[in-house]
Design a protein around this motif. Structure first.
Motif, PDB file in Angstrom:
ATOM      1  N   PRO A   8       0.670  -1.220   0.080  1.00 49.10           N
ATOM      2  CA  PRO A   8      -0.112   0.023  -0.020  1.00 49.10           C
ATOM      3  C   PRO A   8       0.879   1.352  -0.005  1.00 49.10           C
ATOM      4  N   THR A   9       1.906   1.079   0.139  1.00 49.38           N
ATOM      5  CA  THR A   9       3.066   2.168   0.132  1.00 49.38           C
ATOM      6  C   THR A   9       4.034   2.280  -0.736  1.00 49.38           C
ATOM      7  N   ASN A  10       4.024   3.514  -1.549  1.00 51.95           N
ATOM      8  CA  ASN A  10       4.970   3.461  -2.721  1.00 51.95           C
ATOM      9  C   ASN A  10       5.906   4.811  -2.176  1.00 51.95           C
ATOM     10  N   GLU A  11       7.007   4.364  -1.942  1.00 48.71           N
ATOM     11  CA  GLU A  11       8.172   5.292  -1.344  1.00 48.71           C
ATOM     12  C   GLU A  11       8.333   6.594  -2.412  1.00 48.71           C
ATOM     13  N   ALA A  12       8.205   6.199  -3.840  1.00 47.34           N
ATOM     14  CA  ALA A  12       8.417   7.353  -4.732  1.00 47.34           C
ATOM     15  C   ALA A  12       7.275   8.492  -4.387  1.00 47.34           C
ATOM     16  N   ALA A  13       6.179   8.011  -4.287  1.00 48.32           N
ATOM     17  CA  ALA A  13       5.131   8.799  -4.045  1.00 48.32           C
ATOM     18  C   ALA A  13       5.021   9.868  -3.106  1.00 48.32           C
ATOM     19  N   GLY A  14       5.957   9.572  -2.073  1.00 48.17           N
ATOM     20  CA  GLY A  14       6.136  10.459  -0.733  1.00 48.17           C
ATOM     21  C   GLY A  14       7.056  11.487  -0.991  1.00 48.17           C
ATOM     22  N   GLN A  15       7.494  11.664  -2.018  1.00 49.14           N
ATOM     23  CA  GLN A  15       8.463  13.060  -2.160  1.00 49.14           C
ATOM     24  C   GLN A  15       7.822  14.313  -2.216  1.00 49.14           C
ATOM     25  N   MET A  16       8.215  15.134  -1.748  1.00 48.90           N
ATOM     26  CA  MET A  16       7.306  16.601  -1.627  1.00 48.90           C
ATOM     27  C   MET A  16       7.631  17.249  -2.804  1.00 48.90           C
ATOM     28  N   PRO A  17       6.512  17.898  -3.461  1.00 47.56           N
ATOM     29  CA  PRO A  17       6.652  18.821  -4.657  1.00 47.56           C
ATOM     30  C   PRO A  17       7.616  19.836  -4.650  1.00 47.56           C
ATOM     31  N   ASN A  18       8.362  20.161  -5.630  1.00 47.06           N
ATOM     32  CA  ASN A  18       9.142  21.481  -5.667  1.00 47.06           C
ATOM     33  C   ASN A  18       8.260  22.467  -5.226  1.00 47.06           C
ATOM     34  N   GLY A  19       8.787  23.524  -4.314  1.00 46.16           N
ATOM     35  CA  GLY A  19       8.161  24.505  -4.162  1.00 46.16           C
ATOM     36  C   GLY A  19       6.991  24.559  -3.233  1.00 46.16           C
ATOM     37  N   TRP A  20       6.739  23.293  -2.586  1.00 46.22           N
ATOM     38  CA  TRP A  20       5.629  23.189  -1.846  1.00 46.22           C
ATOM     39  C   TRP A  20       5.433  24.062  -0.510  1.00 46.22           C
ATOM     40  N   LEU A  21       4.282  24.627  -0.324  1.00 49.48           N
ATOM     41  CA  LEU A  21       4.321  25.812   0.663  1.00 49.48           C
ATOM     42  C   LEU A  21       3.718  25.357   2.091  1.00 49.48           C
ATOM     43  N   GLY A  22       3.325  23.988   2.183  1.00 51.19           N
ATOM     44  CA  GLY A  22       2.719  23.710   3.349  1.00 51.19           C
ATOM     45  C   GLY A  22       1.342  23.601   3.623  1.00 51.19           C
ATOM     46  N   TRP A  23       0.590  23.123   4.469  1.00 50.68           N
ATOM     47  CA  TRP A  23      -0.615  23.047   4.647  1.00 50.68           C
ATOM     48  C   TRP A  23      -1.065  24.331   5.481  1.00 50.68           C
ATOM     49  N   PRO A  24      -2.444  24.862   5.338  1.00 48.87           N
ATOM     50  CA  PRO A  24      -2.933  25.823   5.979  1.00 48.87           C
ATOM     51  C   PRO A  24      -2.615  26.032   7.599  1.00 48.87           C
ATOM     52  N   ASP A  25      -2.352  27.046   8.252  1.00 49.01           N
ATOM     53  CA  ASP A  25      -2.355  27.195   9.756  1.00 49.01           C
ATOM     54  C   ASP A  25      -1.126  26.316  10.411  1.00 49.01           C
ATOM     55  N   GLY A  26      -0.138  25.892   9.287  1.00 48.55           N
ATOM     56  CA  GLY A  26       1.023  24.959   9.871  1.00 48.55           C
ATOM     57  C   GLY A  26       0.586  23.451  10.349  1.00 48.55           C
ATOM     58  N   LYS A  27      -0.402  23.169   9.695  1.00 48.41           N
ATOM     59  CA  LYS A  27      -0.925  21.677   9.936  1.00 48.41           C
ATOM     60  C   LYS A  27       0.243  20.688   9.149  1.00 48.41           C
ATOM     61  N   SER A  28       0.457  19.759   9.830  1.00 39.09           N
ATOM     62  CA  SER A  28       1.435  18.690   9.426  1.00 39.09           C
ATOM     63  C   SER A  28       0.747  18.055   7.964  1.00 39.09           C
ATOM     64  N   PHE A  29      -0.541  18.113   8.017  1.00 39.78           N
ATOM     65  CA  PHE A  29      -0.865  17.019   6.786  1.00 39.78           C
ATOM     66  C   PHE A  29      -2.518  17.217   6.759  1.00 39.78           C
ATOM     67  N   ALA A  30      -2.936  16.995   5.584  1.00 36.84           N
ATOM     68  CA  ALA A  30      -4.460  17.088   5.589  1.00 36.84           C
ATOM     69  C   ALA A  30      -5.127  15.795   5.284  1.00 36.84           C
ATOM     70  N   LEU A  31      -6.478  15.641   5.901  1.00 30.34           N
ATOM     71  CA  LEU A  31      -7.162  14.464   6.077  1.00 30.34           C
ATOM     72  C   LEU A  31      -8.329  14.854   5.481  1.00 30.34           C
ATOM     73  N   VAL A  32      -8.785  14.085   4.154  1.00 28.75           N
ATOM     74  CA  VAL A  32     -10.033  14.187   3.556  1.00 28.75           C
ATOM     75  C   VAL A  32     -10.838  12.835   3.324  1.00 28.75           C
ATOM     76  N   LEU A  33     -11.827  13.028   3.833  1.00 24.24           N
ATOM     77  CA  LEU A  33     -12.851  11.762   3.868  1.00 24.24           C
ATOM     78  C   LEU A  33     -13.934  11.990   2.677  1.00 24.24           C
ATOM     79  N   THR A  34     -13.905  10.926   1.950  1.00 23.31           N
ATOM     80  CA  THR A  34     -14.941  10.851   0.971  1.00 23.31           C
ATOM     81  C   THR A  34     -15.732   9.577   0.968  1.00 23.31           C
ATOM     82  N   HIS A  35     -16.893   9.661   0.364  1.00 24.90           N
ATOM     83  CA  HIS A  35     -17.649   8.512   0.312  1.00 24.90           C
ATOM     84  C   HIS A  35     -18.521   8.502  -0.878  1.00 24.90           C
ATOM     85  N   ASP A  36     -18.301   7.350  -1.785  1.00 22.92           N
ATOM     86  CA  ASP A  36     -18.868   7.063  -3.095  1.00 22.92           C
ATOM     87  C   ASP A  36     -20.107   6.350  -2.651  1.00 22.92           C
ATOM     88  N   VAL A  37     -21.423   6.655  -2.872  1.00 20.50           N
ATOM     89  CA  VAL A  37     -22.681   6.092  -2.646  1.00 20.50           C
ATOM     90  C   VAL A  37     -23.101   5.417  -3.987  1.00 20.50           C
TER      91      VAL A  37
END
Length: 315
Positions: A20-49
């Protein structure tokens, strides 16, 4: 299903270095500015009905998440085997959840006939407007990004960082959002799902705990990425009288959310997909109205699972 599970076990062994983990996908993009309010990561929950059973359980799922302090997006099929009521859509929005469009008919044919796609796109755009929705996800995670430019969307969520079990297994190869530009200007934000789909984990691979979710989430959090999951209410078992054939205990999803709340507290941004897309477009694209570049540039995507495909039961 028995044959599908046999093939999936083989597939899992072949792709153990990228799922389930691909190390190459974890590379931070060039120029990445970080998440709002200094959050460490974003959590997005979605549901397909996907069907009527999922529709019937949507309110229960909303209440489960509300109880734990989370928000999510529900994607409904406009012309499938059920009809979502205006009342349910409005109830979700009033509770600070989101409503999105999931394919058109969920028959797997939307992306096959490119000549018919513009007409189908007009129908999808009608529902996007009627539902006041800004996001789209195709059935079975089929992802022709060029065709999606016909849609009046702010974001798409039909790709993934790594998932060899999908009919189109080519990967976005990143755990960060990225911009898909239109040759004539404009474009949309792509939000890849980065946690395995519940149907893959619990129905096809028959996992008996959310451990893969929690371990992958920890990995994403360490790299400051986007933890986006797709949980189908169709497969959640809320009943006290046992589980259906294609259900898993809703308690497993609840345990995952409790893991997030307990271990990360204020470190994550639990955002709706449209909020992430809006923030990304505002903060990560060049100023002055130019949408031809991307200051949060990502690596080129590459097909890391070419030749390996297992049809999923959902998407």
């Amino acid at each position: 299903m028995a044959m599908r599970r046999i093939v999936a076990r083989s597939q899992r062994s072949i792709c153990k270095d990228i799922w389930p983990t691909n190390e190459a996908a974890g590379q931070m993009p060039n120029g990445w500015l970080g998440w709002p309010d200094g959050k460490s990561f974003a959590l997005v929950l979605t549901h397909d009905v996907e069907g009527s059973h999922g529709l019937e359980k949507s309110r229960q799922l909303m209440e489960l998440e509300k109880k734990l302090g989370f928000r999510s997006s529900f994607n409904f099929v406009p012309e499938g085997n059920y009809r979502v009521s205006r009342e349910l859509r409005e109830e979700l929005i009033q509770n600070h959840f989101e409503v999105g469009v999931h394919d058109l008919k969920h028959d797997g044919k939307l992306c096959w006939d490119q000549e018919a796609f513009p007409e189908n796109a007009r129908s999808i755009n009608h529902y996007l407007k009627e539902w006041n929705a800004s996001g789209f996800r195709s059935a079975f995670m089929l992802h022709n990004r060029e065709s999606l430019h016909h849609l009046e969307i702010q974001y798409d969520a039909s790709t993934f960082d790594t998932d060899p079990f999908e009919p189109e297994p080519e990967s976005a190869n990143t755990i960060f959002p990225f911009w898909v530009s239109h040759p004539n200007g404009g474009g949309y934000v792509e939000l890849p799902y980065t946690l395995p789909q519940d149907s893959t984990l619990f129905i096809v691979l028959r996992e008996t705990s959310p451990d893969i979710w929690t371990k992958k989430l920890d990995w994403i959090a360490e790299r400051g990425g986007l933890a986006l999951v797709n949980v189908h209410p169709d497969y959640l078992g809320f009943g006290k009288n046992g589980l259906g054939v294609s259900e898993y205990p809703a308690a497993w999803y609840e345990k995952f959310l409790q893991h997030v709340a307990l271990n990360y507290q204020d470190a994550y941004w639990n955002a709706l997909p449209r909020e992430v897309a809006g923030w990304y477009k505002k903060e990560c694209l060049p100023a002055a109205g130019s949408r031809t570049g991307n200051v949060c540039d990502r690596r080129e995507t590459r097909d890391i699972t070419a030749g390996f495909s297992v049809a999923n039961i959902s998407g």
